[in-house]
Design a protein around this motif. Sequence first.
Motif, PDB file in Angstrom:
ATOM      1  N   GLU A 122       1.295  -3.544 -43.274  1.00 31.27           N
ATOM      2  CA  GLU A 122       0.825  -4.102 -44.537  1.00 31.27           C
ATOM      3  C   GLU A 122      -0.504  -3.479 -44.931  1.00 31.27           C
ATOM      4  O   GLU A 122      -1.160  -2.815 -44.128  1.00 31.27           O
ATOM      5  N   GLN A 123      -0.936  -3.732 -46.160  1.00 33.58           N
ATOM      6  CA  GLN A 123      -2.184  -3.148 -46.632  1.00 33.58           C
ATOM      7  C   GLN A 123      -3.355  -3.640 -45.798  1.00 33.58           C
ATOM      8  O   GLN A 123      -3.401  -4.801 -45.373  1.00 33.58           O
ATOM      9  N   LEU A 124      -4.292  -2.749 -45.544  1.00 33.14           N
ATOM     10  CA  LEU A 124      -5.493  -3.105 -44.804  1.00 33.14           C
ATOM     11  C   LEU A 124      -6.240  -4.226 -45.511  1.00 33.14           C
ATOM     12  O   LEU A 124      -6.328  -4.260 -46.746  1.00 33.14           O
ATOM     13  N   GLN A 125      -6.785  -5.117 -44.723  1.00 33.99           N
ATOM     14  CA  GLN A 125      -7.566  -6.231 -45.266  1.00 33.99           C
ATOM     15  C   GLN A 125      -9.042  -5.892 -45.115  1.00 33.99           C
ATOM     16  O   GLN A 125      -9.704  -6.273 -44.158  1.00 33.99           O
ATOM     17  N   ALA A 126      -9.532  -5.132 -46.097  1.00 33.14           N
ATOM     18  CA  ALA A 126     -10.911  -4.634 -46.047  1.00 33.14           C
ATOM     19  C   ALA A 126     -11.433  -4.479 -47.468  1.00 33.14           C
ATOM     20  O   ALA A 126     -10.666  -4.394 -48.431  1.00 33.14           O
ATOM     21  N   ASP A 127     -12.755  -4.435 -47.592  1.00 30.81           N
ATOM     22  CA  ASP A 127     -13.366  -4.272 -48.911  1.00 30.81           C
ATOM     23  C   ASP A 127     -13.125  -2.881 -49.485  1.00 30.81           C
ATOM     24  O   ASP A 127     -13.061  -2.703 -50.697  1.00 30.81           O
ATOM     25  N   VAL A 128     -13.035  -1.894 -48.591  1.00 31.83           N
ATOM     26  CA  VAL A 128     -12.823  -0.510 -49.024  1.00 31.83           C
ATOM     27  C   VAL A 128     -11.495  -0.010 -48.459  1.00 31.83           C
ATOM     28  O   VAL A 128     -11.284  -0.003 -47.249  1.00 31.83           O
ATOM     29  N   VAL A 129     -10.595   0.372 -49.347  1.00 32.02           N
ATOM     30  CA  VAL A 129      -9.300   0.929 -48.971  1.00 32.02           C
ATOM     31  C   VAL A 129      -9.060   2.152 -49.848  1.00 32.02           C
ATOM     32  O   VAL A 129      -9.254   2.087 -51.058  1.00 32.02           O
ATOM     33  N   PRO A 130      -8.676   3.296 -49.262  1.00 32.31           N
ATOM     34  CA  PRO A 130      -8.225   3.496 -47.885  1.00 32.31           C
ATOM     35  C   PRO A 130      -9.360   3.541 -46.869  1.00 32.31           C
ATOM     36  O   PRO A 130     -10.529   3.689 -47.231  1.00 32.31           O
ATOM     37  N   HIS A 131      -8.961   3.412 -45.621  1.00 32.14           N
ATOM     38  CA  HIS A 131      -9.848   3.628 -44.489  1.00 32.14           C
ATOM     39  C   HIS A 131      -9.835   5.136 -44.225  1.00 32.14           C
ATOM     40  O   HIS A 131      -8.842   5.686 -43.747  1.00 32.14           O
ATOM     41  N   MET A 132     -10.921   5.798 -44.577  1.00 30.04           N
ATOM     42  CA  MET A 132     -10.966   7.255 -44.482  1.00 30.04           C
ATOM     43  C   MET A 132     -12.239   7.683 -43.775  1.00 30.04           C
ATOM     44  O   MET A 132     -13.344   7.417 -44.250  1.00 30.04           O
ATOM     45  N   GLY A 133     -12.084   8.293 -42.619  1.00 24.73           N
ATOM     46  CA  GLY A 133     -13.242   8.767 -41.883  1.00 24.73           C
ATOM     47  C   GLY A 133     -13.130   8.457 -40.402  1.00 24.73           C
ATOM     48  O   GLY A 133     -12.072   8.114 -39.886  1.00 24.73           O
ATOM     49  N   TRP A 134     -14.271   8.569 -39.714  1.00 26.63           N
ATOM     50  CA  TRP A 134     -14.314   8.451 -38.262  1.00 26.63           C
ATOM     51  C   TRP A 134     -14.547   7.008 -37.841  1.00 26.63           C
ATOM     52  O   TRP A 134     -15.315   6.287 -38.462  1.00 26.63           O
ATOM     53  N   ASN A 135     -13.873   6.605 -36.757  1.00 31.17           N
ATOM     54  CA  ASN A 135     -14.029   5.242 -36.258  1.00 31.17           C
ATOM     55  C   ASN A 135     -13.768   5.228 -34.753  1.00 31.17           C
ATOM     56  O   ASN A 135     -13.085   6.106 -34.219  1.00 31.17           O
ATOM     57  N   THR A 136     -14.337   4.230 -34.098  1.00 33.18           N
ATOM     58  CA  THR A 136     -14.102   4.033 -32.676  1.00 33.18           C
ATOM     59  C   THR A 136     -12.874   3.158 -32.462  1.00 33.18           C
ATOM     60  O   THR A 136     -12.355   2.548 -33.397  1.00 33.18           O
ATOM     61  N   VAL A 137     -12.418   3.093 -31.227  1.00 28.11           N
ATOM     62  CA  VAL A 137     -11.262   2.267 -30.867  1.00 28.11           C
ATOM     63  C   VAL A 137     -11.590   1.475 -29.604  1.00 28.11           C
ATOM     64  O   VAL A 137     -12.528   1.801 -28.871  1.00 28.11           O
ATOM     65  N   GLU A 138     -10.800   0.428 -29.362  1.00 27.56           N
ATOM     66  CA  GLU A 138     -10.915  -0.366 -28.137  1.00 27.56           C
ATOM     67  C   GLU A 138      -9.618  -0.210 -27.359  1.00 27.56           C
ATOM     68  O   GLU A 138      -8.611  -0.846 -27.663  1.00 27.56           O
ATOM     69  N   ALA A 139      -9.655   0.659 -26.351  1.00 24.30           N
ATOM     70  CA  ALA A 139      -8.464   0.963 -25.556  1.00 24.30           C
ATOM     71  C   ALA A 139      -8.455   0.155 -24.268  1.00 24.30           C
ATOM     72  O   ALA A 139      -9.517  -0.175 -23.722  1.00 24.30           O
ATOM     73  N   PRO A 140      -7.268  -0.159 -23.745  1.00 30.79           N
ATOM     74  CA  PRO A 140      -7.189  -0.824 -22.439  1.00 30.79           C
ATOM     75  C   PRO A 140      -7.823   0.033 -21.352  1.00 30.79           C
ATOM     76  O   PRO A 140      -7.810   1.272 -21.427  1.00 30.79           O
ATOM     77  N   ALA A 141      -8.358  -0.623 -20.346  1.00 30.62           N
ATOM     78  CA  ALA A 141      -9.046   0.100 -19.274  1.00 30.62           C
ATOM     79  C   ALA A 141      -8.111   1.057 -18.529  1.00 30.62           C
ATOM     80  O   ALA A 141      -8.549   2.095 -18.030  1.00 30.62           O
ATOM     81  N   ASP A 142      -6.817   0.720 -18.468  1.00 29.23           N
ATOM     82  CA  ASP A 142      -5.864   1.552 -17.738  1.00 29.23           C
ATOM     83  C   ASP A 142      -5.079   2.488 -18.652  1.00 29.23           C
ATOM     84  O   ASP A 142      -4.033   3.012 -18.268  1.00 29.23           O
ATOM     85  N   SER A 143      -5.584   2.727 -19.856  1.00 34.75           N
ATOM     86  CA  SER A 143      -4.897   3.610 -20.788  1.00 34.75           C
ATOM     87  C   SER A 143      -4.797   5.024 -20.230  1.00 34.75           C
ATOM     88  O   SER A 143      -5.774   5.593 -19.746  1.00 34.75           O
ATOM     89  N   GLU A 144      -3.602   5.603 -20.296  1.00 39.14           N
ATOM     90  CA  GLU A 144      -3.423   7.013 -19.952  1.00 39.14           C
ATOM     91  C   GLU A 144      -3.757   7.897 -21.146  1.00 39.14           C
ATOM     92  O   GLU A 144      -4.265   9.007 -20.987  1.00 39.14           O
ATOM     93  N   LEU A 145      -3.487   7.405 -22.344  1.00 41.35           N
ATOM     94  CA  LEU A 145      -3.710   8.179 -23.557  1.00 41.35           C
ATOM     95  C   LEU A 145      -5.182   8.494 -23.760  1.00 41.35           C
ATOM     96  O   LEU A 145      -5.548   9.584 -24.184  1.00 41.35           O
ATOM     97  N   PHE A 146      -6.068   7.529 -23.442  1.00 47.39           N
ATOM     98  CA  PHE A 146      -7.502   7.694 -23.669  1.00 47.39           C
ATOM     99  C   PHE A 146      -8.272   8.016 -22.392  1.00 47.39           C
ATOM    100  O   PHE A 146      -9.486   7.926 -22.357  1.00 47.39           O
ATOM    101  N   ALA A 147      -7.561   8.405 -21.349  1.00 49.53           N
ATOM    102  CA  ALA A 147      -8.206   8.730 -20.080  1.00 49.53           C
ATOM    103  C   ALA A 147      -9.215   9.865 -20.266  1.00 49.53           C
ATOM    104  O   ALA A 147      -8.959  10.845 -20.955  1.00 49.53           O
ATOM    105  N   GLY A 148     -10.390   9.701 -19.650  1.00 58.59           N
ATOM    106  CA  GLY A 148     -11.411  10.737 -19.715  1.00 58.59           C
ATOM    107  C   GLY A 148     -12.270  10.701 -20.956  1.00 58.59           C
ATOM    108  O   GLY A 148     -13.134  11.560 -21.125  1.00 58.59           O
ATOM    109  N   LEU A 149     -12.062   9.721 -21.814  1.00 60.48           N
ATOM    110  CA  LEU A 149     -12.823   9.614 -23.056  1.00 60.48           C
ATOM    111  C   LEU A 149     -13.790   8.442 -23.001  1.00 60.48           C
ATOM    112  O   LEU A 149     -13.471   7.374 -22.463  1.00 60.48           O
TER     113      LEU A 149
END
Length: 223
Positions: A122-149
């Motif tokens: 669904e559409q993002l629930q934010a004041d500014v749409v689209p969401h365009m640019g750099w952002n951080t993420v919250e990955a699980p501690a055991d993530s293989e995808l984000f390992a080493g980051l």
Amino acid sequence: MSTPSTPQKTSKTSKKVVVFDYGFGNVRSAERALARAGADVEITRDFDRAMNADGLLVPGVGAFAACMQGLKEARGDWIIDRRLAGGRPVMGICVGMQILFGLGIEHGVETEGLAEWPGRVEQLQADVVPHMGWNTVEAPADSELFAGLDADARFYFVHSYAVHDWQLETHNPAMSAPKVTWSTHGKPFVAAVENGSLWATQFHPEKSGDAGAQLLTNWIGTL
């Protein structure tokens, strides 16, 4: 551990990765990023090559409904389903991730997705749409995808729609629960998923510099 400036190759033998070319995606950018990460890359919609590759990457840009139509016309829905049935890795990017969910809603129009996961795009629930640019993420501690980051690694997003509620639950203790990564733009949304042989990101790793290159290297390392 710091974000590496030069991703390490994961294998002396390059893994074959097909970037599925169904008309909706930054296939050349994906090709370059995967090659940088050490894969042997081919852009194609050929059925046999897509089925037999070590990994299948499904990009996606534009409208959910248009991507679904293009995917079906290229038999990509069948290819994804059969690969996953055989435990063969698939990775979706941006709208290529969104179409893996059950339903996409854009401008009041509902379109059925591949339903590999339950959920509504669904559409993002934010004041500014689209969401365009750099952002951080919250990955699980055991993530293989984000390992080493690092936890403060940033990834490049360009989207107006997302999944805000993760609905798939795993009650069987013998099965591994999906690893869900979140980001926030207004309200939190699903930024990445690792679920057996099916992985996906809402952001564009191919446009995310060294962090994105490491992430793709991590995926290739599992093939």
